[in-house]
Design a protein around this motif. Sequence first.
Motif, mmCIF file in Angstrom:
data_model
loop_
_atom_site.group_PDB
_atom_site.id
_atom_site.type_symbol
_atom_site.label_atom_id
_atom_site.label_comp_id
_atom_site.label_asym_id
_atom_site.label_seq_id
_atom_site.Cartn_x
_atom_site.Cartn_y
_atom_site.Cartn_z
ATOM 1 N N ILE A 100 2.291 3.912 17.818
ATOM 2 C CA ILE A 100 3.665 4.240 17.396
ATOM 3 C C ILE A 100 3.699 5.303 16.302
ATOM 4 C CG2 ILE A 100 4.755 2.091 18.169
ATOM 5 C CD1 ILE A 100 4.717 1.239 15.175
ATOM 6 N N GLY A 101 2.579 6.047 16.172
ATOM 7 C CA GLY A 101 2.582 7.223 15.310
ATOM 8 C C GLY A 101 2.589 6.876 13.830
ATOM 9 N N GLY A 102 2.941 7.887 13.046
ATOM 10 C CA GLY A 102 3.012 7.699 11.595
ATOM 11 C C GLY A 102 4.446 7.796 11.146
ATOM 12 N N GLY A 103 4.636 8.207 9.904
ATOM 13 C CA GLY A 103 5.991 8.551 9.488
ATOM 14 C C GLY A 103 6.618 7.720 8.404
ATOM 15 N N LEU A 104 5.932 6.665 7.953
ATOM 16 C CA LEU A 104 6.545 5.833 6.911
ATOM 17 C C LEU A 104 6.741 6.645 5.625
ATOM 18 C CD1 LEU A 104 7.469 2.892 6.411
ATOM 19 C CD2 LEU A 104 5.188 2.434 5.503
ATOM 20 N N GLY A 105 7.942 6.608 5.083
ATOM 21 C CA GLY A 105 8.272 7.374 3.882
ATOM 22 C C GLY A 105 7.758 6.715 2.613
ATOM 23 N N ILE A 106 7.807 7.459 1.527
ATOM 24 C CA ILE A 106 7.410 6.924 0.216
ATOM 25 C C ILE A 106 8.526 7.204 -0.794
ATOM 26 C CG2 ILE A 106 4.936 7.167 0.658
ATOM 27 C CD1 ILE A 106 5.042 9.694 -1.181
ATOM 28 N N ASP A 107 8.405 6.628 -1.977
ATOM 29 C CA ASP A 107 9.473 6.686 -2.970
ATOM 30 C C ASP A 107 9.402 7.974 -3.801
ATOM 31 O OD1 ASP A 107 11.497 6.154 -4.745
ATOM 32 O OD2 ASP A 107 10.292 4.802 -5.983
ATOM 33 N N TYR A 108 9.770 9.099 -3.200
ATOM 34 C CA TYR A 108 9.757 10.362 -3.943
ATOM 35 C C TYR A 108 10.760 10.359 -5.095
ATOM 36 C CZ TYR A 108 6.844 12.830 -0.508
ATOM 37 O OH TYR A 108 5.807 13.251 0.284
ATOM 38 N N GLN A 109 11.842 9.592 -4.935
ATOM 39 C CA GLN A 109 12.950 9.671 -5.903
ATOM 40 C C GLN A 109 12.639 8.978 -7.231
ATOM 41 O OE1 GLN A 109 15.628 11.495 -5.296
ATOM 42 N NE2 GLN A 109 14.929 11.978 -3.215
ATOM 43 N N HIS A 110 11.736 8.012 -7.197
ATOM 44 C CA HIS A 110 11.457 7.197 -8.390
ATOM 45 C C HIS A 110 12.746 6.608 -8.956
ATOM 46 C CE1 HIS A 110 7.165 8.628 -9.398
ATOM 47 N NE2 HIS A 110 7.439 8.895 -8.154
ATOM 48 N N GLY A 170 -0.007 9.118 7.409
ATOM 49 C CA GLY A 170 -0.559 10.166 6.554
ATOM 50 C C GLY A 170 -0.006 9.971 5.152
ATOM 51 N N ARG A 171 1.266 10.357 4.998
ATOM 52 C CA ARG A 171 1.934 10.317 3.698
ATOM 53 C C ARG A 171 1.805 8.969 2.980
ATOM 54 N NH1 ARG A 171 6.012 13.922 3.027
ATOM 55 N NH2 ARG A 171 6.281 13.880 5.288
ATOM 56 N N SER A 172 2.002 7.867 3.725
ATOM 57 C CA SER A 172 2.012 6.564 3.063
ATOM 58 C C SER A 172 0.604 6.122 2.651
ATOM 59 C CB SER A 172 2.674 5.515 3.956
ATOM 60 O OG SER A 172 2.095 5.540 5.247
ATOM 61 N N LEU A 173 -0.436 6.805 3.121
ATOM 62 C CA LEU A 173 -1.793 6.508 2.642
ATOM 63 C C LEU A 173 -2.159 7.345 1.420
ATOM 64 C CD1 LEU A 173 -3.992 6.088 5.868
ATOM 65 C CD2 LEU A 173 -3.417 4.333 4.183
ATOM 66 N N VAL A 174 -1.693 8.582 1.372
ATOM 67 C CA VAL A 174 -2.170 9.467 0.299
ATOM 68 C C VAL A 174 -1.094 9.996 -0.643
ATOM 69 C CG1 VAL A 174 -4.278 10.238 1.463
ATOM 70 C CG2 VAL A 174 -2.148 11.463 1.891
ATOM 71 N N GLY A 175 0.175 9.926 -0.228
ATOM 72 C CA GLY A 175 1.238 10.607 -0.993
ATOM 73 C C GLY A 175 1.277 10.228 -2.460
ATOM 74 N N ASN A 176 1.279 8.929 -2.735
ATOM 75 C CA ASN A 176 1.457 8.509 -4.136
ATOM 76 C C ASN A 176 0.148 8.424 -4.905
ATOM 77 O OD1 ASN A 176 0.228 6.210 -3.203
ATOM 78 N ND2 ASN A 176 1.849 4.801 -3.823
ATOM 79 N N THR A 177 -0.935 8.955 -4.330
ATOM 80 C CA THR A 177 -2.232 8.843 -5.006
ATOM 81 C C THR A 177 -2.525 10.033 -5.915
ATOM 82 O OG1 THR A 177 -3.503 9.981 -3.282
ATOM 83 C CG2 THR A 177 -3.193 7.602 -3.015
ATOM 84 N N SER A 178 -1.604 10.982 -6.006
ATOM 85 C CA SER A 178 -1.936 12.205 -6.743
ATOM 86 C C SER A 178 -0.740 12.783 -7.484
ATOM 87 C CB SER A 178 -2.469 13.257 -5.764
ATOM 88 O OG SER A 178 -2.693 14.497 -6.420
ATOM 89 N N VAL A 179 -1.040 13.468 -8.568
ATOM 90 C CA VAL A 179 -0.048 14.317 -9.236
ATOM 91 C C VAL A 179 -0.614 15.731 -9.311
ATOM 92 C CG1 VAL A 179 1.075 12.495 -10.602
ATOM 93 C CG2 VAL A 179 -0.913 13.691 -11.547
ATOM 94 N N HIS A 195 5.009 14.678 -9.255
ATOM 95 C CA HIS A 195 4.504 13.423 -8.708
ATOM 96 C C HIS A 195 4.350 13.452 -7.189
ATOM 97 C CE1 HIS A 195 4.289 10.506 -12.000
ATOM 98 N NE2 HIS A 195 5.318 11.124 -12.555
ATOM 99 N N ASP A 196 3.698 12.433 -6.677
ATOM 100 C CA ASP A 196 3.596 12.182 -5.234
ATOM 101 C C ASP A 196 3.087 13.410 -4.497
ATOM 102 O OD1 ASP A 196 4.729 9.493 -5.423
ATOM 103 O OD2 ASP A 196 6.541 10.563 -6.041
ATOM 104 N N ALA A 197 2.011 13.972 -5.029
ATOM 105 C CA ALA A 197 1.496 15.241 -4.529
ATOM 106 C C ALA A 197 0.244 15.055 -3.662
ATOM 107 C CB ALA A 197 1.191 16.161 -5.708
ATOM 108 N N GLY A 198 0.015 13.827 -3.178
ATOM 109 C CA GLY A 198 -1.201 13.581 -2.406
ATOM 110 C C GLY A 198 -1.092 13.980 -0.939
ATOM 111 N N ALA A 199 0.142 14.069 -0.426
ATOM 112 C CA ALA A 199 0.328 14.362 0.997
ATOM 113 C C ALA A 199 1.015 15.702 1.191
ATOM 114 C CB ALA A 199 1.149 13.260 1.667
ATOM 115 N N TYR A 200 0.465 16.541 2.053
ATOM 116 C CA TYR A 200 1.060 17.818 2.438
ATOM 117 C C TYR A 200 1.299 18.743 1.243
ATOM 118 C CZ TYR A 200 1.889 14.923 6.532
ATOM 119 O OH TYR A 200 1.709 14.070 7.593
#
Length: 422
Positions: free
Chosen positions: A239-249, A280-289, A373-378
């Motif tokens: 069913i692919g990827g695509g789960l979003g993350i909390d960019y807004q804080h 993709g994003r939900s694995l790495v997005g919030n791991t980096s600034v 923030h949230d600079a781990g993905a893309y």
Amino acid sequence: GGPAFTSDDGYLYCENKKIQDIIEKEKLGSCFYLYSKPQLSRNYQAYEQALEGLNSIIGYAIKANNNYKILQHFASLGSGAVLVSGQELKLALEAGFDPTRCVFNGNGKLQNELIFAVENGVLVNIDSEFDLEHIVKAGSVSGKKAKVLLRINPDVDPQVHPYVATGNKTSKFGIRNEKLEWFLDEIKKHPDEIELVGVHCHLGSTITKVNIFKDAALVMLQHIETIRTEGFNLRYLNIGGGLGIDYQHSGAILPTPTDLVDTVRDIVKANGLTLILEPGRSLVGNTSVFVSQVIGVKSNGNKNFIVINGSMSELIRPSLYGAYQHIELVTPPPVGAGVHVFDVVGPVCESADFLGKDRELPTPQEGSWLVVHDAGAYCMAMASTYNLRMRPAEYWVTEDGSVAKIRHAETLDDHLRQFEGL
Ligand code: LLP
């Protein structure tokens, strides 16, 4: 950042290490990415726990971040990988991913890439009529039967930015529902070259409503039933990827991997399927600034600017999608610093060069640092050398609190090497 990045007394920390201390100790003078290695593990474990009791493959979409150290780390945790080019496939194999837990995706896969994938036993998604023809050829050239999934466009609206929506009717990806029969007939003609083992769909990215995954899974289930009736031994629902993350804080509660998996759990179980996810994003997005230094502060008319040494070349999502990524100072502002509304901009010669618009921030001191923030993905994955800015270094904080460089900054020599001997 995620829970890995916390602020206290006006200082920003990564896994309890003061980022300002890291900057001073490593003598960092230009912008860089800082990751939390434990957060990478925590994000992966959240998927593992969500999938407990199901047969599953977690396929990390490595386009989100292809840092080799990060790939090796996910491979060591048992992750599979989702690939969109032959180069990604080569890198994934080098990094130690099990090829039988890898999926090769794309609407324009090349013949030699397909042969390489099939030789290695990678699952391949069929995207179109010509793609099927090329996969059949790959099966016959390599002498190995290609294990394939049909990428079906479920026509479910993911309710996201049009640039990151993919599962709608007129997207360039996948095949339309009504073409299914044609594909099944064609596949039946090549039993020695390919074996249909599953179906795939991918709705889009930054999705924050998980019920649409269920809508898509129900569409896919109908297809699975049709396909099984025709005698195919279908095993995988992807069913692919695509789960979003909390960019807004903003403190809003977003769906977790468990929420996602629970919407399709019964469908997967009741039909004896193996669930493939492609996060993709939900694995790495919030791991980096992304950490940048303030060059100066200026205003033109009633518009205020914080000019930093990071730019759209290193992090293009705000410019490209109007994406919001939270911005925060690394150290407390000077005493009495006024709070203003700023655009946070880089030095690139282009008005689209901004990291944040209309951000309420305390006026920072020249030479102080701030993070996106949230600079781990893309982010690093989409970095360019525009304005001949060299791609920045990457660091991570490890489990024991030490800081390690996980990628060198690119240099002008690296650039010049491309012209050597010409
Ligand atoms: N599977 C397929 C077939 C995909 O096309 C993608 C992403 C993924 C998995 C992973 O999706 P994720 O879990 O990361 O949402 N550059 C854009 C995002 C493009 C996404 C492309 N496809 C951005 O910066 O937001």
